[in-house]
Write a protein that holds these residues in place. Sequence first.
Motif, PDB file in Angstrom:
ATOM      1  N   LEU A  58      13.128  10.160 -33.754  1.00 37.53           N
ATOM      2  CA  LEU A  58      14.348   9.727 -33.530  1.00 37.53           C
ATOM      3  C   LEU A  58      14.976  10.664 -32.522  1.00 37.53           C
ATOM      4  O   LEU A  58      15.022  10.481 -31.580  1.00 37.53           O
ATOM      5  N   GLY A  59      15.407  11.506 -32.977  1.00 35.35           N
ATOM      6  CA  GLY A  59      16.150  12.524 -32.041  1.00 35.35           C
ATOM      7  C   GLY A  59      15.187  13.015 -31.292  1.00 35.35           C
ATOM      8  O   GLY A  59      15.704  12.872 -30.078  1.00 35.35           O
ATOM      9  N   LEU A  60      13.872  12.994 -31.602  1.00 37.49           N
ATOM     10  CA  LEU A  60      12.924  13.333 -30.166  1.00 37.49           C
ATOM     11  C   LEU A  60      12.670  12.950 -29.508  1.00 37.49           C
ATOM     12  O   LEU A  60      12.934  13.340 -27.959  1.00 37.49           O
ATOM     13  N   THR A  61      12.757  11.682 -29.801  1.00 36.05           N
ATOM     14  CA  THR A  61      12.617  10.535 -29.013  1.00 36.05           C
ATOM     15  C   THR A  61      13.373  10.481 -27.755  1.00 36.05           C
ATOM     16  O   THR A  61      13.746  10.589 -26.395  1.00 36.05           O
ATOM     17  N   TYR A  62      14.572  10.656 -27.956  1.00 29.55           N
ATOM     18  CA  TYR A  62      15.803  10.452 -27.399  1.00 29.55           C
ATOM     19  C   TYR A  62      16.348  11.363 -26.505  1.00 29.55           C
ATOM     20  O   TYR A  62      16.065  11.243 -25.224  1.00 29.55           O
ATOM     21  N   GLN A  63      15.753  12.649 -27.254  1.00 29.61           N
ATOM     22  CA  GLN A  63      15.541  13.895 -25.794  1.00 29.61           C
ATOM     23  C   GLN A  63      14.742  13.817 -25.179  1.00 29.61           C
ATOM     24  O   GLN A  63      14.672  14.216 -24.066  1.00 29.61           O
ATOM     25  N   GLU A  64      13.085  12.846 -25.431  1.00 29.58           N
ATOM     26  CA  GLU A  64      12.403  12.963 -24.284  1.00 29.58           C
ATOM     27  C   GLU A  64      12.705  12.217 -23.488  1.00 29.58           C
ATOM     28  O   GLU A  64      12.414  12.393 -22.295  1.00 29.58           O
ATOM     29  N   ILE A  65      13.471  11.428 -23.776  1.00 27.17           N
ATOM     30  CA  ILE A  65      13.586  10.065 -22.247  1.00 27.17           C
ATOM     31  C   ILE A  65      15.435  10.579 -21.776  1.00 27.17           C
ATOM     32  O   ILE A  65      16.314   9.812 -20.731  1.00 27.17           O
ATOM     33  N   GLU A  66      15.753  11.595 -21.978  1.00 25.96           N
ATOM     34  CA  GLU A  66      17.001  12.865 -21.712  1.00 25.96           C
ATOM     35  C   GLU A  66      18.346  12.318 -21.927  1.00 25.96           C
ATOM     36  O   GLU A  66      19.831  11.994 -21.777  1.00 25.96           O
ATOM     37  N   ASN A  67      18.560  11.375 -23.350  1.00 29.50           N
ATOM     38  CA  ASN A  67      19.376  11.030 -24.164  1.00 29.50           C
ATOM     39  C   ASN A  67      19.512  12.107 -25.290  1.00 29.50           C
ATOM     40  O   ASN A  67      19.689  11.600 -25.893  1.00 29.50           O
ATOM     41  N   TYR A  68      20.548  12.966 -24.545  1.00 30.53           N
ATOM     42  CA  TYR A  68      20.702  14.312 -24.879  1.00 30.53           C
ATOM     43  C   TYR A  68      21.965  14.028 -26.137  1.00 30.53           C
ATOM     44  O   TYR A  68      22.027  13.993 -27.314  1.00 30.53           O
ATOM     45  N   GLU A  69      22.925  12.535 -25.683  1.00 32.36           N
ATOM     46  CA  GLU A  69      24.467  13.216 -26.664  1.00 32.36           C
ATOM     47  C   GLU A  69      23.506  11.999 -28.109  1.00 32.36           C
ATOM     48  O   GLU A  69      23.947  12.237 -29.384  1.00 32.36           O
ATOM     49  N   GLU A  70      22.128  11.148 -28.258  1.00 33.06           N
ATOM     50  CA  GLU A  70      21.946  10.318 -29.555  1.00 33.06           C
ATOM     51  C   GLU A  70      20.993  10.868 -29.901  1.00 33.06           C
ATOM     52  O   GLU A  70      20.660  10.955 -30.811  1.00 33.06           O
ATOM     53  N   ALA A  71      20.146  12.242 -28.787  1.00 31.44           N
ATOM     54  CA  ALA A  71      20.005  13.129 -29.660  1.00 31.44           C
ATOM     55  C   ALA A  71      20.273  13.579 -30.448  1.00 31.44           C
ATOM     56  O   ALA A  71      19.880  13.928 -31.788  1.00 31.44           O
ATOM     57  N   LEU A  72      21.294  14.385 -30.242  1.00 33.30           N
ATOM     58  CA  LEU A  72      22.303  15.487 -30.379  1.00 33.30           C
ATOM     59  C   LEU A  72      22.891  14.675 -31.502  1.00 33.30           C
ATOM     60  O   LEU A  72      22.947  15.190 -33.150  1.00 33.30           O
ATOM     61  N   ASN A  73      22.987  13.295 -32.503  1.00 30.12           N
ATOM     62  CA  ASN A  73      23.537  12.988 -33.347  1.00 30.12           C
ATOM     63  C   ASN A  73      22.244  12.863 -34.337  1.00 30.12           C
ATOM     64  O   ASN A  73      23.035  12.606 -35.409  1.00 30.12           O
ATOM     65  N   CYS A  74      21.745  11.808 -33.250  1.00 35.87           N
ATOM     66  CA  CYS A  74      20.480  12.321 -34.371  1.00 35.87           C
ATOM     67  C   CYS A  74      19.704  13.509 -35.500  1.00 35.87           C
ATOM     68  O   CYS A  74      19.847  13.700 -36.704  1.00 35.87           O
ATOM     69  N   PHE A  75      20.327  14.121 -34.960  1.00 36.28           N
ATOM     70  CA  PHE A  75      19.849  15.444 -34.817  1.00 36.28           C
ATOM     71  C   PHE A  75      20.941  15.701 -36.227  1.00 36.28           C
ATOM     72  O   PHE A  75      20.704  16.777 -36.959  1.00 36.28           O
ATOM     73  N   ASN A  76      21.926  15.554 -35.575  1.00 35.02           N
ATOM     74  CA  ASN A  76      23.051  15.864 -36.787  1.00 35.02           C
ATOM     75  C   ASN A  76      23.303  15.189 -38.018  1.00 35.02           C
ATOM     76  O   ASN A  76      23.506  16.069 -38.770  1.00 35.02           O
ATOM     77  N   THR A  77      22.962  14.156 -37.558  1.00 35.05           N
ATOM     78  CA  THR A  77      22.377  12.618 -39.094  1.00 35.05           C
ATOM     79  C   THR A  77      22.621  13.206 -39.910  1.00 35.05           C
ATOM     80  O   THR A  77      22.137  13.375 -41.615  1.00 35.05           O
ATOM     81  N   THR A  78      20.809  13.515 -39.381  1.00 34.57           N
ATOM     82  CA  THR A  78      19.452  13.970 -40.317  1.00 34.57           C
ATOM     83  C   THR A  78      19.962  14.963 -41.152  1.00 34.57           C
ATOM     84  O   THR A  78      19.527  15.196 -42.120  1.00 34.57           O
ATOM     85  N   LEU A  79      20.439  16.295 -40.329  1.00 33.91           N
ATOM     86  CA  LEU A  79      20.609  17.830 -41.108  1.00 33.91           C
ATOM     87  C   LEU A  79      21.672  17.114 -42.080  1.00 33.91           C
ATOM     88  O   LEU A  79      21.122  18.370 -42.892  1.00 33.91           O
ATOM     89  N   VAL A  80      22.812  16.835 -41.898  1.00 32.30           N
ATOM     90  CA  VAL A  80      23.814  16.005 -43.276  1.00 32.30           C
ATOM     91  C   VAL A  80      22.865  15.562 -44.224  1.00 32.30           C
ATOM     92  O   VAL A  80      22.964  15.945 -45.613  1.00 32.30           O
ATOM     93  N   ARG A  81      22.282  14.828 -43.755  1.00 26.93           N
ATOM     94  CA  ARG A  81      21.377  13.942 -44.584  1.00 26.93           C
ATOM     95  C   ARG A  81      20.203  15.372 -45.843  1.00 26.93           C
ATOM     96  O   ARG A  81      20.231  15.149 -46.396  1.00 26.93           O
ATOM     97  N   CYS A  82      19.645  15.864 -44.760  1.00 23.72           N
ATOM     98  CA  CYS A  82      18.777  16.699 -45.608  1.00 23.72           C
ATOM     99  C   CYS A  82      20.088  17.878 -46.824  1.00 23.72           C
ATOM    100  O   CYS A  82      18.892  18.371 -47.690  1.00 23.72           O
TER     101      CYS A  82
END
Length: 76
Positions: free
Chosen positions: A1-25
Amino acid sequence: LGLTYQEIENYEEALNCFNTTLVRCQQEYRKSEESNVLMSLGNYYLLQGQLNEAKQYYNNALTVARSVEDIDAEEK
């Protein structure tokens, strides 16, 4: 999901997704996935022109990949 947000240049949401996923991992000890997310974060910061942050995430991704002997991730 983070990559999709990044592709559409919604960088704030991309960063949120990456960080949330990182914590879960990290909580679930999913090291290969953690390495992939760290690479995505490195790419994110590279796109933002924040080279020091990107390098830090890339180095962390490599360290995690090596800890689980993830050769595919090391080659990225």
